[in-house]
Design a protein around this motif. Structure first.
Motif, PDB file in Angstrom:
ATOM      1  N   ARG A   1     -27.053  19.536 -52.381  1.00 57.79           N
ATOM      2  CA  ARG A   1     -26.867  20.608 -53.367  1.00 57.79           C
ATOM      3  C   ARG A   1     -27.317  20.169 -54.763  1.00 57.79           C
ATOM      4  N   MET A   2     -27.190  18.885 -55.048  1.00 57.03           N
ATOM      5  CA  MET A   2     -27.613  18.363 -56.344  1.00 57.03           C
ATOM      6  C   MET A   2     -29.062  17.887 -56.347  1.00 57.03           C
ATOM      7  N   GLY A   3     -29.781  18.153 -55.247  1.00 59.02           N
ATOM      8  CA  GLY A   3     -31.186  17.761 -55.177  1.00 59.02           C
ATOM      9  C   GLY A   3     -31.392  16.295 -54.862  1.00 59.02           C
ATOM     10  N   MET A   4     -30.419  15.650 -54.231  1.00 57.21           N
ATOM     11  CA  MET A   4     -30.520  14.231 -53.907  1.00 57.21           C
ATOM     12  C   MET A   4     -30.381  14.033 -52.395  1.00 57.21           C
ATOM     13  N   GLU A   5     -30.774  12.853 -51.937  1.00 50.23           N
ATOM     14  CA  GLU A   5     -30.735  12.540 -50.508  1.00 50.23           C
ATOM     15  C   GLU A   5     -29.834  11.325 -50.282  1.00 50.23           C
TER      16      GLU A   5
ATOM     17  N   SER B   1     -32.914  10.231 -55.764  1.00 53.49           N
ATOM     18  CA  SER B   1     -33.152  11.457 -56.521  1.00 53.49           C
ATOM     19  C   SER B   1     -34.538  11.411 -57.157  1.00 53.49           C
ATOM     20  N   PRO B   2     -35.283  12.532 -57.131  1.00 53.40           N
ATOM     21  CA  PRO B   2     -36.600  12.555 -57.782  1.00 53.40           C
ATOM     22  C   PRO B   2     -36.506  12.629 -59.298  1.00 53.40           C
TER      23      PRO B   2
ATOM     24  N   PRO C   1     -28.070  10.473 -64.425  1.00 58.43           N
ATOM     25  CA  PRO C   1     -26.942   9.561 -64.159  1.00 58.43           C
ATOM     26  C   PRO C   1     -25.605  10.282 -63.991  1.00 58.43           C
ATOM     27  N   LYS C   2     -25.474  11.451 -64.598  1.00 62.40           N
ATOM     28  CA  LYS C   2     -24.218  12.197 -64.470  1.00 62.40           C
ATOM     29  C   LYS C   2     -23.937  12.554 -63.020  1.00 62.40           C
ATOM     30  N   GLN C   3     -24.985  12.794 -62.241  1.00 67.32           N
ATOM     31  CA  GLN C   3     -24.799  13.155 -60.844  1.00 67.32           C
ATOM     32  C   GLN C   3     -24.258  11.983 -60.023  1.00 67.32           C
ATOM     33  N   LEU C   4     -24.654  10.759 -60.380  1.00 67.72           N
ATOM     34  CA  LEU C   4     -24.134   9.592 -59.665  1.00 67.72           C
ATOM     35  C   LEU C   4     -22.631   9.454 -59.874  1.00 67.72           C
ATOM     36  N   ILE C   5     -22.175   9.731 -61.094  1.00 67.80           N
ATOM     37  CA  ILE C   5     -20.745   9.637 -61.381  1.00 67.80           C
ATOM     38  C   ILE C   5     -19.980  10.788 -60.726  1.00 67.80           C
ATOM     39  N   SER C   6     -20.558  11.982 -60.769  1.00 67.28           N
ATOM     40  CA  SER C   6     -19.884  13.133 -60.170  1.00 67.28           C
ATOM     41  C   SER C   6     -19.784  12.988 -58.653  1.00 67.28           C
ATOM     42  N   MET C   7     -20.693  12.215 -58.051  1.00 61.29           N
ATOM     43  CA  MET C   7     -20.632  11.992 -56.604  1.00 61.29           C
ATOM     44  C   MET C   7     -19.356  11.259 -56.228  1.00 61.29           C
ATOM     45  N   GLU C   8     -18.901  10.364 -57.098  1.00 57.76           N
ATOM     46  CA  GLU C   8     -17.648   9.646 -56.853  1.00 57.76           C
ATOM     47  C   GLU C   8     -16.459  10.595 -56.839  1.00 57.76           C
ATOM     48  N   LYS C   9     -16.457  11.561 -57.757  1.00 58.02           N
ATOM     49  CA  LYS C   9     -15.345  12.494 -57.841  1.00 58.02           C
ATOM     50  C   LYS C   9     -15.273  13.400 -56.616  1.00 58.02           C
ATOM     51  N   LYS C  10     -16.439  13.752 -56.088  1.00 59.11           N
ATOM     52  CA  LYS C  10     -16.461  14.626 -54.921  1.00 59.11           C
ATOM     53  C   LYS C  10     -16.185  13.873 -53.630  1.00 59.11           C
ATOM     54  N   THR C  11     -16.466  12.563 -53.629  1.00 68.35           N
ATOM     55  CA  THR C  11     -16.232  11.738 -52.441  1.00 68.35           C
ATOM     56  C   THR C  11     -15.407  10.526 -52.851  1.00 68.35           C
ATOM     57  N   PRO C  12     -14.077  10.587 -52.732  1.00 69.28           N
ATOM     58  CA  PRO C  12     -13.220   9.486 -53.219  1.00 69.28           C
ATOM     59  C   PRO C  12     -13.499   8.148 -52.543  1.00 69.28           C
ATOM     60  N   GLU C  13     -14.087   8.176 -51.336  1.00 68.22           N
ATOM     61  CA  GLU C  13     -14.354   6.913 -50.636  1.00 68.22           C
ATOM     62  C   GLU C  13     -15.519   6.143 -51.255  1.00 68.22           C
TER      63      GLU C  13
ATOM     64  N   SER D   1     -26.114  -1.747 -64.011  1.00 70.14           N
ATOM     65  CA  SER D   1     -24.768  -1.868 -63.475  1.00 70.14           C
ATOM     66  C   SER D   1     -24.033  -0.537 -63.604  1.00 70.14           C
ATOM     67  N   ARG D   2     -22.856  -0.473 -63.051  1.00 66.97           N
ATOM     68  CA  ARG D   2     -22.059   0.757 -63.150  1.00 66.97           C
ATOM     69  C   ARG D   2     -21.746   1.075 -64.613  1.00 66.97           C
ATOM     70  N   LYS D   3     -21.406   0.057 -65.386  1.00 66.95           N
ATOM     71  CA  LYS D   3     -21.092   0.256 -66.797  1.00 66.95           C
ATOM     72  C   LYS D   3     -22.296   0.803 -67.563  1.00 66.95           C
ATOM     73  N   GLN D   4     -23.474   0.302 -67.254  1.00 65.72           N
ATOM     74  CA  GLN D   4     -24.687   0.777 -67.932  1.00 65.72           C
ATOM     75  C   GLN D   4     -25.027   2.211 -67.535  1.00 65.72           C
ATOM     76  N   VAL D   5     -24.749   2.566 -66.284  1.00 66.57           N
ATOM     77  CA  VAL D   5     -24.995   3.943 -65.853  1.00 66.57           C
ATOM     78  C   VAL D   5     -24.081   4.906 -66.604  1.00 66.57           C
ATOM     79  N   ILE D   6     -22.806   4.524 -66.757  1.00 67.79           N
ATOM     80  CA  ILE D   6     -21.868   5.371 -67.492  1.00 67.79           C
ATOM     81  C   ILE D   6     -22.293   5.498 -68.952  1.00 67.79           C
ATOM     82  N   ALA D   7     -22.750   4.388 -69.541  1.00 64.99           N
ATOM     83  CA  ALA D   7     -23.216   4.439 -70.930  1.00 64.99           C
ATOM     84  C   ALA D   7     -24.475   5.297 -71.052  1.00 64.99           C
TER      85      ALA D   7
END
Length: 209
Positions: free
Chosen positions: A80-84, A124-125, A129-141, A155-161
């Protein structure tokens, strides 16, 4: 009775025990297994190479035990977010990124399990980066451990920044607006003396008349 008859190995002197050790052979067989890919995995390698080449953003997740139906839901959310969303084992990952520009990404693949552990990755084409973080919220695992963006491993910290930084198009627009503002200000300052001189001359002519 002959089948159930007890059987003991021949007695071997203690000094000859190391000569019959099978540990080296077992380790050699294990190394060959880790470097070997079967015919099906060769197709996986080609598919994964194509995803690496055509994607601008790649995310790597650590996953807690997850049901197949929940992974299917995560795959649907990614679509749905255009990613695989995919997952491959260490052997496939090693055969894919070995001797390539993505070789350092192999550190994200877990290789500490006896059985094959399939590493979840999302491609993702576009760089979002916001989509990578939102993926965590939709999939808690899922827990983001790193990503590849703009040809760099983050790193994860750099992606959030990076999520808080505007995209390149917005930054270019801001830079152009800033340069135009300075240019307009400079032009106004250069013309102010001429305008002032013209005003003074007009007033002088009026006073003389």
């Amino acid at each position: 009775l002959a089948v159930s008859k007890p059987y003991w190995d021949d007695e071997v002197p203690i000094e000859h025990e190391p000569l019959q050790c099978q540990y080296v052979a077992e380790q050699r067989e294990r190394d060959e297994w880790l470097n070997h890919i079967n015919q099906l995995e060769k197709f996986y390698v080609e598919e994964l190479k194509d995803l690496f080449k055509t994607s601008q953003m790649i995310g790597f997740y650590h996953t807690n035990p997850i049901a197949r139906c929940n992974f299917r839901k995560a795959w649907q959310n990614g679509r749905r977010m255009g990613m695989e969303l995919v997952k491959y084992n260490y052997r496939v990952g090693k055969a894919t990124v070995r001797d390539t520009e993505w070789e350092n990404c192999l550190h994200f693949f877990f290789n500490c399990y006896t059985q094959d552990y399939e590493q979840p990755m999302i491609f993702s084409p576009e760089v979002k980066p916001k989509q990578l973080i939102s993926m965590e919220k939709k999939t808690p695992e899922f827990h983001l451990i790193g990503a590849v963006m703009y040809g760099r491993i983050l790193s994860r910290k750099q992606v959030i920044a990076l999520n808080d930084i505007p995209d390149l198009d917005t930054q270019r627009a801001q830079l152009v607006a800033l340069l135009n503002a300075n240019q307009s200000k400079l032009s106004s300052l250069l013309q102010s003396n001429q305008q002032q001189l013209s005003t003074n001359l007009d007033q002088y002519v009026k006073d003389q008349s």
